[in-house]
Design a protein around this motif. Structure first.
Motif, mmCIF file in Angstrom:
data_model
loop_
_atom_site.group_PDB
_atom_site.id
_atom_site.type_symbol
_atom_site.label_atom_id
_atom_site.label_comp_id
_atom_site.label_asym_id
_atom_site.label_seq_id
_atom_site.Cartn_x
_atom_site.Cartn_y
_atom_site.Cartn_z
ATOM 1 N N TRP A 57 5.172 33.043 -31.182
ATOM 2 C CA TRP A 57 6.096 33.799 -30.328
ATOM 3 C C TRP A 57 5.378 34.672 -29.316
ATOM 4 C CZ3 TRP A 57 6.354 34.779 -35.715
ATOM 5 C CH2 TRP A 57 5.727 35.943 -36.128
ATOM 6 N N LYS A 58 4.124 35.024 -29.572
ATOM 7 C CA LYS A 58 3.383 35.834 -28.599
ATOM 8 C C LYS A 58 3.060 35.023 -27.347
ATOM 9 C CE LYS A 58 1.390 38.914 -32.006
ATOM 10 N NZ LYS A 58 0.178 39.392 -32.660
ATOM 11 N N SER A 59 2.675 33.765 -27.559
ATOM 12 C CA SER A 59 2.289 32.897 -26.443
ATOM 13 C C SER A 59 3.387 31.930 -26.022
ATOM 14 C CB SER A 59 1.043 32.088 -26.817
ATOM 15 O OG SER A 59 -0.011 32.950 -27.160
ATOM 16 N N ASP A 60 4.492 31.907 -26.746
ATOM 17 C CA ASP A 60 5.599 30.987 -26.484
ATOM 18 C C ASP A 60 5.113 29.537 -26.512
ATOM 19 O OD1 ASP A 60 8.282 30.344 -26.024
ATOM 20 O OD2 ASP A 60 8.090 30.496 -23.851
ATOM 21 N N ILE A 61 4.525 29.163 -27.653
ATOM 22 C CA ILE A 61 3.982 27.811 -27.836
ATOM 23 C C ILE A 61 4.531 27.219 -29.129
ATOM 24 C CG2 ILE A 61 1.898 26.444 -28.267
ATOM 25 C CD1 ILE A 61 0.344 28.514 -26.615
ATOM 26 N N ILE A 62 5.058 26.013 -29.040
ATOM 27 C CA ILE A 62 5.439 25.253 -30.225
ATOM 28 C C ILE A 62 4.249 24.391 -30.606
ATOM 29 C CG2 ILE A 62 6.891 23.394 -31.116
ATOM 30 C CD1 ILE A 62 9.179 24.476 -29.409
ATOM 31 N N ASN A 63 3.754 24.600 -31.822
ATOM 32 C CA ASN A 63 2.638 23.819 -32.352
ATOM 33 C C ASN A 63 3.191 22.716 -33.245
ATOM 34 O OD1 ASN A 63 0.331 25.434 -31.363
ATOM 35 N ND2 ASN A 63 1.258 27.021 -32.621
ATOM 36 N N LEU A 64 2.917 21.485 -32.864
ATOM 37 C CA LEU A 64 3.369 20.330 -33.633
ATOM 38 C C LEU A 64 2.164 19.617 -34.224
ATOM 39 C CD1 LEU A 64 6.022 18.999 -31.110
ATOM 40 C CD2 LEU A 64 6.458 20.251 -33.239
ATOM 41 N N ARG A 65 2.397 18.835 -35.248
ATOM 42 C CA ARG A 65 1.329 18.092 -35.896
ATOM 43 C C ARG A 65 1.104 16.760 -35.179
ATOM 44 N NH1 ARG A 65 0.780 22.544 -36.394
ATOM 45 N NH2 ARG A 65 1.696 23.759 -38.057
ATOM 46 N N PRO A 66 -0.085 16.187 -35.336
ATOM 47 C CA PRO A 66 -0.382 14.926 -34.633
ATOM 48 C C PRO A 66 0.517 13.761 -35.041
ATOM 49 C CG PRO A 66 -2.404 15.956 -35.417
ATOM 50 C CD PRO A 66 -1.258 16.724 -36.028
ATOM 51 N N THR A 67 0.928 13.724 -36.314
ATOM 52 C CA THR A 67 1.790 12.632 -36.780
ATOM 53 C C THR A 67 2.896 13.182 -37.677
ATOM 54 O OG1 THR A 67 0.416 12.188 -38.728
ATOM 55 C CG2 THR A 67 -0.075 10.912 -36.736
ATOM 56 N N TYR A 68 3.967 12.405 -37.762
ATOM 57 C CA TYR A 68 5.099 12.712 -38.630
ATOM 58 C C TYR A 68 5.491 11.438 -39.363
ATOM 59 C CZ TYR A 68 5.491 17.257 -36.480
ATOM 60 O OH TYR A 68 5.222 18.526 -36.064
ATOM 61 N N LYS A 69 6.138 11.590 -40.510
ATOM 62 C CA LYS A 69 6.544 10.439 -41.324
ATOM 63 C C LYS A 69 7.593 9.584 -40.628
ATOM 64 C CE LYS A 69 5.614 12.748 -45.679
ATOM 65 N NZ LYS A 69 6.203 13.331 -46.906
ATOM 66 N N SER A 70 8.381 10.218 -39.757
ATOM 67 C CA SER A 70 9.447 9.488 -39.066
ATOM 68 C C SER A 70 9.818 10.233 -37.787
ATOM 69 C CB SER A 70 10.682 9.369 -39.959
ATOM 70 O OG SER A 70 11.259 10.649 -40.160
ATOM 71 N N LEU A 71 10.566 9.574 -36.942
ATOM 72 C CA LEU A 71 11.066 10.206 -35.730
ATOM 73 C C LEU A 71 12.035 11.329 -36.085
ATOM 74 C CD1 LEU A 71 11.054 10.321 -32.677
ATOM 75 C CD2 LEU A 71 12.767 8.499 -32.655
ATOM 76 N N THR A 72 12.817 11.131 -37.131
ATOM 77 C CA THR A 72 13.739 12.177 -37.580
ATOM 78 C C THR A 72 12.979 13.438 -37.958
ATOM 79 O OG1 THR A 72 15.355 10.574 -38.362
ATOM 80 C CG2 THR A 72 15.496 12.778 -39.301
ATOM 81 N N GLU A 73 11.887 13.290 -38.708
ATOM 82 C CA GLU A 73 11.092 14.450 -39.115
ATOM 83 C C GLU A 73 10.506 15.168 -37.891
ATOM 84 O OE1 GLU A 73 8.151 15.102 -42.723
ATOM 85 O OE2 GLU A 73 7.108 14.068 -41.084
#
Length: 142
Positions: A57-73
């Motif tokens: 929230w300080k930098s307004d950045i969403i950190n996502l992981r390189p892979t997910y089990k599914s598109l839904t996840e």
């Protein structure tokens, strides 16, 4: 919320139907369009971590992981973090931080986990589930 073009429809058609690992970078354009549709503008960063995603929230950045089990996840994680960005926009960075930290401390005092039992996390998860349903319902309205 409306998704006026067929590009969104093609994304939505795949949600819930893809059971193989997806790479986040292959969906960055889609993720950015989803975020924009909620009238927030955090930056996206692909990083490693113990959770499915997080919001700085300080930098307004969403950190996502390189892979997910599914598109839904992946979409669920994006929506969860969008909710945090919306709360930051509503309250401002400093006030949101104070409120989030206080909520986490209250969870700990009650015998819970700072993150998992934090009211802001519970609200973001509930909101993400509700909005995921909206995205999935769209596929039936061709």
């Amino acid at each position: 919320m409306s998704h006026p073009n067929s590009y969104y429809q093609s994304v939505i058609d795949g949600i819930g139907q893809l059971n193989e690992t997806v790479t986040t970078d292959s969906y960055l354009n889609t993720i950015q369009k989803i975020i924009k549709s909620y009238n927030v503008s955090p930056k996206i960063k692909i990083t490693t971590g113990k959770t499915k995603g997080d919001y700085d929230w300080k930098s307004d950045i969403i950190n996502l992981r390189p892979t997910y089990k599914s598109l839904t996840e992946l979409v669920m994680s994006v929506l969860h973090e969008i909710h945090h960005a919306m709360m930051r926009k509503k309250y401002g960075s400093k006030k949101y931080e104070q409120m989030y930290l206080m909520s986490g401390e209250m969870a700990v005092v009650a015998g819970g986990d700072f993150h998992d039992d934090n009211a802001f996390e519970e609200e973001a998860e509930k909101w993400a589930r509700k909005n995921l349903k909206k995205w999935k319902l769209k596929e039936h309205r061709k």
